[in-house]
Design an enzyme around this catalytic site. Structure first.
Site, PDB file in Angstrom:
ATOM      1  N   ASN A 241      42.399  43.011  40.421  1.00 49.85           N
ATOM      2  CA  ASN A 241      40.963  42.845  40.652  1.00 49.85           C
ATOM      3  C   ASN A 241      40.428  41.542  40.046  1.00 49.85           C
ATOM      4  O   ASN A 241      39.758  40.759  40.732  1.00 49.85           O
ATOM      5  CB  ASN A 241      40.223  44.063  40.068  1.00 49.85           C
ATOM      6  CG  ASN A 241      38.729  43.888  40.124  1.00 49.85           C
ATOM      7  OD1 ASN A 241      38.102  43.474  39.160  1.00 49.85           O
ATOM      8  ND2 ASN A 241      38.132  44.157  41.273  1.00 49.85           N
TER       9      ASN A 241
ATOM     10  N   LYS B  82      30.713  52.339  26.432  1.00 50.61           N
ATOM     11  CA  LYS B  82      30.950  51.798  27.774  1.00 50.61           C
ATOM     12  C   LYS B  82      32.221  50.987  27.727  1.00 50.61           C
ATOM     13  O   LYS B  82      32.396  50.130  26.868  1.00 50.61           O
ATOM     14  CB  LYS B  82      29.756  50.897  28.160  1.00 50.61           C
ATOM     15  CG  LYS B  82      29.880  50.254  29.514  1.00 50.61           C
ATOM     16  CD  LYS B  82      29.243  51.099  30.585  1.00 50.61           C
ATOM     17  CE  LYS B  82      29.741  50.794  31.973  1.00 50.61           C
ATOM     18  NZ  LYS B  82      30.975  51.474  32.378  1.00 50.61           N
TER      19      LYS B  82
ATOM     20  N   ASP C  28      39.943  49.661  34.920  1.00 47.78           N
ATOM     21  CA  ASP C  28      40.668  48.610  34.188  1.00 47.78           C
ATOM     22  C   ASP C  28      42.025  48.538  34.885  1.00 47.78           C
ATOM     23  O   ASP C  28      42.149  48.975  36.050  1.00 47.78           O
ATOM     24  CB  ASP C  28      40.795  48.962  32.692  1.00 47.78           C
ATOM     25  CG  ASP C  28      41.314  47.801  31.842  1.00 47.78           C
ATOM     26  OD1 ASP C  28      40.544  46.889  31.532  1.00 47.78           O
ATOM     27  OD2 ASP C  28      42.522  47.786  31.495  1.00 47.78           O
TER      28      ASP C  28
ATOM     29  N   LYS D 142      36.722  52.730  25.204  1.00 49.25           N
ATOM     30  CA  LYS D 142      37.815  52.432  26.133  1.00 49.25           C
ATOM     31  C   LYS D 142      38.679  53.673  26.245  1.00 49.25           C
ATOM     32  O   LYS D 142      38.711  54.497  25.326  1.00 49.25           O
ATOM     33  CB  LYS D 142      38.653  51.258  25.602  1.00 49.25           C
ATOM     34  CG  LYS D 142      39.495  50.570  26.653  1.00 49.25           C
ATOM     35  CD  LYS D 142      38.710  49.524  27.427  1.00 49.25           C
ATOM     36  CE  LYS D 142      39.523  48.972  28.582  1.00 49.25           C
ATOM     37  NZ  LYS D 142      38.839  47.863  29.252  1.00 49.25           N
TER      38      LYS D 142
ATOM     39  N   SER E  27      28.566  46.400  35.391  1.00 50.75           N
ATOM     40  CA  SER E  27      28.606  47.859  35.259  1.00 50.75           C
ATOM     41  C   SER E  27      27.283  48.360  34.681  1.00 50.75           C
ATOM     42  O   SER E  27      26.761  49.394  35.100  1.00 50.75           O
ATOM     43  CB  SER E  27      29.744  48.287  34.326  1.00 50.75           C
ATOM     44  OG  SER E  27      30.951  48.336  35.035  1.00 50.75           O
TER      45      SER E  27
HETATM   46  P1  NDP Z   1      44.628  45.415  37.982  1.00 51.80           P
HETATM   47  O1  NDP Z   1      45.374  46.655  37.745  1.00 51.80           O
HETATM   48  O2  NDP Z   1      43.750  45.300  39.167  1.00 51.80           O
HETATM   49  O3  NDP Z   1      45.614  44.168  38.013  1.00 51.80           O
HETATM   50  C1  NDP Z   1      46.442  43.857  36.941  1.00 51.80           C
HETATM   51  C2  NDP Z   1      47.304  42.685  37.351  1.00 51.80           C
HETATM   52  O4  NDP Z   1      48.009  42.193  36.249  1.00 51.80           O
HETATM   53  C3  NDP Z   1      48.323  43.066  38.396  1.00 51.80           C
HETATM   54  O5  NDP Z   1      48.567  41.962  39.214  1.00 51.80           O
HETATM   55  C4  NDP Z   1      49.533  43.406  37.535  1.00 51.80           C
HETATM   56  O6  NDP Z   1      50.781  43.300  38.207  1.00 51.80           O
HETATM   57  C5  NDP Z   1      49.415  42.313  36.507  1.00 51.80           C
HETATM   58  N1  NDP Z   1      50.124  42.685  35.271  1.00 51.80           N
HETATM   59  C6  NDP Z   1      50.010  43.837  34.560  1.00 51.80           C
HETATM   60  N2  NDP Z   1      50.828  43.816  33.507  1.00 51.80           N
HETATM   61  C7  NDP Z   1      51.451  42.626  33.568  1.00 51.80           C
HETATM   62  C8  NDP Z   1      52.414  41.997  32.765  1.00 51.80           C
HETATM   63  N3  NDP Z   1      52.926  42.600  31.683  1.00 51.80           N
HETATM   64  N4  NDP Z   1      52.820  40.759  33.122  1.00 51.80           N
HETATM   65  C9  NDP Z   1      52.304  40.143  34.219  1.00 51.80           C
HETATM   66  N5  NDP Z   1      51.404  40.700  35.024  1.00 51.80           N
HETATM   67  C10 NDP Z   1      50.990  41.913  34.694  1.00 51.80           C
HETATM   68  O7  NDP Z   1      43.790  45.164  36.635  1.00 51.80           O
HETATM   69  P2  NDP Z   1      42.499  44.248  36.420  1.00 51.80           P
HETATM   70  O8  NDP Z   1      42.565  43.036  37.263  1.00 51.80           O
HETATM   71  O9  NDP Z   1      41.317  45.126  36.489  1.00 51.80           O
HETATM   72  O10 NDP Z   1      42.673  43.861  34.878  1.00 51.80           O
HETATM   73  C11 NDP Z   1      43.397  42.702  34.453  1.00 51.80           C
HETATM   74  C12 NDP Z   1      42.970  42.335  33.036  1.00 51.80           C
HETATM   75  O11 NDP Z   1      41.563  42.085  33.001  1.00 51.80           O
HETATM   76  C13 NDP Z   1      43.220  43.415  31.981  1.00 51.80           C
HETATM   77  O12 NDP Z   1      43.511  42.784  30.743  1.00 51.80           O
HETATM   78  C14 NDP Z   1      41.859  44.095  31.874  1.00 51.80           C
HETATM   79  O13 NDP Z   1      41.687  44.739  30.636  1.00 51.80           O
HETATM   80  C15 NDP Z   1      40.943  42.891  32.011  1.00 51.80           C
HETATM   81  N6  NDP Z   1      39.573  43.191  32.407  1.00 51.80           N
HETATM   82  C16 NDP Z   1      39.310  43.854  33.581  1.00 51.80           C
HETATM   83  C17 NDP Z   1      38.003  44.087  33.957  1.00 51.80           C
HETATM   84  C18 NDP Z   1      37.664  44.705  35.266  1.00 51.80           C
HETATM   85  O14 NDP Z   1      36.477  44.706  35.619  1.00 51.80           O
HETATM   86  N7  NDP Z   1      38.613  45.175  36.060  1.00 51.80           N
HETATM   87  C19 NDP Z   1      36.880  43.722  33.061  1.00 51.80           C
HETATM   88  C20 NDP Z   1      37.272  42.954  31.904  1.00 51.80           C
HETATM   89  C21 NDP Z   1      38.569  42.740  31.596  1.00 51.80           C
HETATM   90  P3  NDP Z   1      51.542  44.618  38.715  1.00 51.80           P
HETATM   91  O15 NDP Z   1      50.862  44.992  39.995  1.00 51.80           O
HETATM   92  O16 NDP Z   1      52.934  44.187  38.859  1.00 51.80           O
HETATM   93  O17 NDP Z   1      51.358  45.655  37.628  1.00 51.80           O
END
Ligand code: NDP
Length: 447
Positions: free
Chosen positions: A242, A92, A168, A128, A379
């Site tokens: 998210n 998962k 993700d 993953k 999830s």
């Molecule tokens: P999203 O794609 O919804 O959002 C990612 C955000 O991070 C965007 O605002 C993006 O900006 C920004 N971002 C990406 N790369 C960079 C960078 N190099 N520097 C600064 N900002 C950056 O992803 P999520 O919110 O789902 O995921 C964010 C983190 O949380 C990840 O590490 C993910 O693995 C982790 N996570 C997510 C879960 C989930 O349920 N969604 C669960 C557990 C962990 P831009 O739009 O410019 O790319």
């Protein structure tokens, strides 16, 4: 630093066998370091090969993803699924679509996921996946064609009782819809093979909010243990995806003021507190850039470059963007500005240097494995609802999530104390997550 001779040898082997994968090395080194007192107390984990096994993925799937863009040109991307560990349940973990994706990044995420999933106490193994495809700037048609091609290959390896991917970075409701539609079409079965689904076709209420809300529930528990809370605190949240959006929502509900958010281009600072409806309209509504916030709030500030966000003065920092976004220098800036707590919404957002800085300064630190486990926990609740062909109310799911986050905090905290590292939630989360997986692996014998 790892000092145990056996663990040092395991680490050397990991580096040798996984060359050019620094994020994976970083994730493994942190866990092995935490396990030193565990293998001293339970030498059978070394004797029976559990440590050697746990750092090796059970299976790595790597495939070509051909698709046709809007101009009729064939595009080729690379797809990955790392099925890391199924000792306590079906694999998962999310799918990430981002140009930076490679095998090492997916391996680090799958490894972390194994311990995180164990911490939730739910029966889910670690996996993953993802692709180096960049959904940014693509039309809906292009994203759909990519997702359909990706799933045409991936469907051979997943299933409701085998491997259940989720979203993700770069994979949200739109992508999950296209992926699930293609799975259903190819396999002719309507099962909970993906989570994060839309509410009309088997998704769970509160899944969208779960990682961000869960992060705040965990942080609130950590603050409570130090006699304080979110109420009245100034918070900085990196990212605006998210996790960031729903962390901001819950922190605000709990009485804090979030003053900064970012994307990969830059960050906004609004001393009056971020207007989350405006951010949602930009990010969830039209997939825009965070600097458009100034069109609605010209009194706010926009700064190019995302790392500057860590120079904003705050009481609590919630990194919710990506791996290694807080380095030693940013951590020092946060400490100098009086931060009291840092909790990780993103996976591995703090470098080892940064974590060391926080721990030396006595800052409350909630590691990702524990603090962001609310997403995967919910999830798993979505999987339960799908299996039962039932849907729970928002309140019911949210209440279960809240309970799970409190328990994760308590078990990480208790494990840290039991192994002589009171207050060190990095070690506590690694140990608590490890023990359940490792004991199951021992029970299976060599396999
Ligand atoms: P999203 O794609 O919804 O959002 C990612 C955000 O991070 C965007 O605002 C993006 O900006 C920004 N971002 C990406 N790369 C960079 C960078 N190099 N520097 C600064 N900002 C950056 O992803 P999520 O919110 O789902 O995921 C964010 C983190 O949380 C990840 O590490 C993910 O693995 C982790 N996570 C997510 C879960 C989930 O349920 N969604 C669960 C557990 C962990 P831009 O739009 O410019 O790319």
């Amino acid at each position: 630093m790892i000092t145990n001779a056996y663990l040092l040898e395991v680490m050397e082997n990991v580096k040798k066998r996984n060359q050019g994968e620094p994020e994976f090395h970083q994730a493994v080194a942190e866990v092995l370091e935490s396990l030193e007192p565990v293998v001293e107390k339970y030498p059978e984990f070394i004797e029976k090969g559990v440590i050697d096994s746990i750092v090796e993925p059970e299976r790595i799937i790597k495939f070509r993803v051909p698709w046709v863009d809007d101009s009729g040109k064939v595009q080729i991307n690379r797809g990955f699924r790392v099925q890391f560990n199924s000792a306590i349940g079906p694999y998962k973990g999310g799918l990430r679509f981002h140009p930076s994706v490679n095998e090492g990044i997916i391996k680090f995420l799958g490894f972390e996921q194994t311990f995180k999933n164990s911490l939730t106490t739910l029966p889910i193994g670690g996996g993953k996946g993802g692709s180096d495809f960049d959904p940014k700037g693509k039309s809906d048609g292009e994203v759909m064609r990519f997702c359909q091609s990706f799933m045409t290959e991936l469907q051979k390896y997943i299933g409701a009782d085998t491997d259940v991917p989720a979203g993700d970075i770069g994979v949200g409701a739109r992508e999950i819809g296209y992926l699930f539609g293609q799975y259903k079409r190819l396999r002719d079965e309507y099962t909970g093979v993906l989570t994060g689904k839309g509410l009309t076709y088997g998704g769970s209420l509160a899944r969208k909010e779960a990682t961000g809300y869960g992060l705040c529930y965990f942080t609130e528990e950590m603050l409570k243990d130090s006699g304080t809370s979110f109420a009245g605190k100034t918070v900085v949240v990196s990212g605006s995806g998210n996790v960031a959006i729903y962390a901001t929502e819950k922190a605000t509900t709990l009485g804090a003021k979030v003053v900064a958010m970012s994307d990969s281009n830059g960050y906004i600072y609004d001393k009056n507190g971020i207007d989350l409806a405006a951010v949602k309209a930009i990010k969830e509504g039209r997939r825009g850039r965070i600097k458009e916030y100034l069109d609605v709030h010209p009194e706010a500030e926009y700064h190019e470059g995302c790392s500057g966000i860590w120079t904003v003065k705050c009481d609590i920092a919630l990194p919710c963007a990506t791996q290694n976004e807080i380095n030693g220098e940013s951590a020092k800036a946060l400490v100098a500005n009086g931060v009291m707590a840092v909790a990780e919404g993103a996976n591995m957002p703090s470098t080892p240097d940064a974590i060391h800085t926080f721990q030396q300064a006595g800052i409350l630190f909630g590691p990702a494995k524990a603090a962001n486990a609310g997403g995967v926990a919910t999830s798993a609740l979505e999987m339960s609802q799908n299996s039962m062909r039932l849907s729970w109310s928002f309140e019911e799911v949210d209440e279960k999530l809240h309970g799970i986050m409190i328990n994760i905090y308590k078990s990480a905290s208790a494990a840290a104390e039991e192994f002589g590292m009171k207050g060190n939630l990095v070690a506590g989360a690694n140990i608590a997550g490890f023990l359940k997986v490792a004991r199951s692996m021992l029970a299976y014998g060599v396999c």
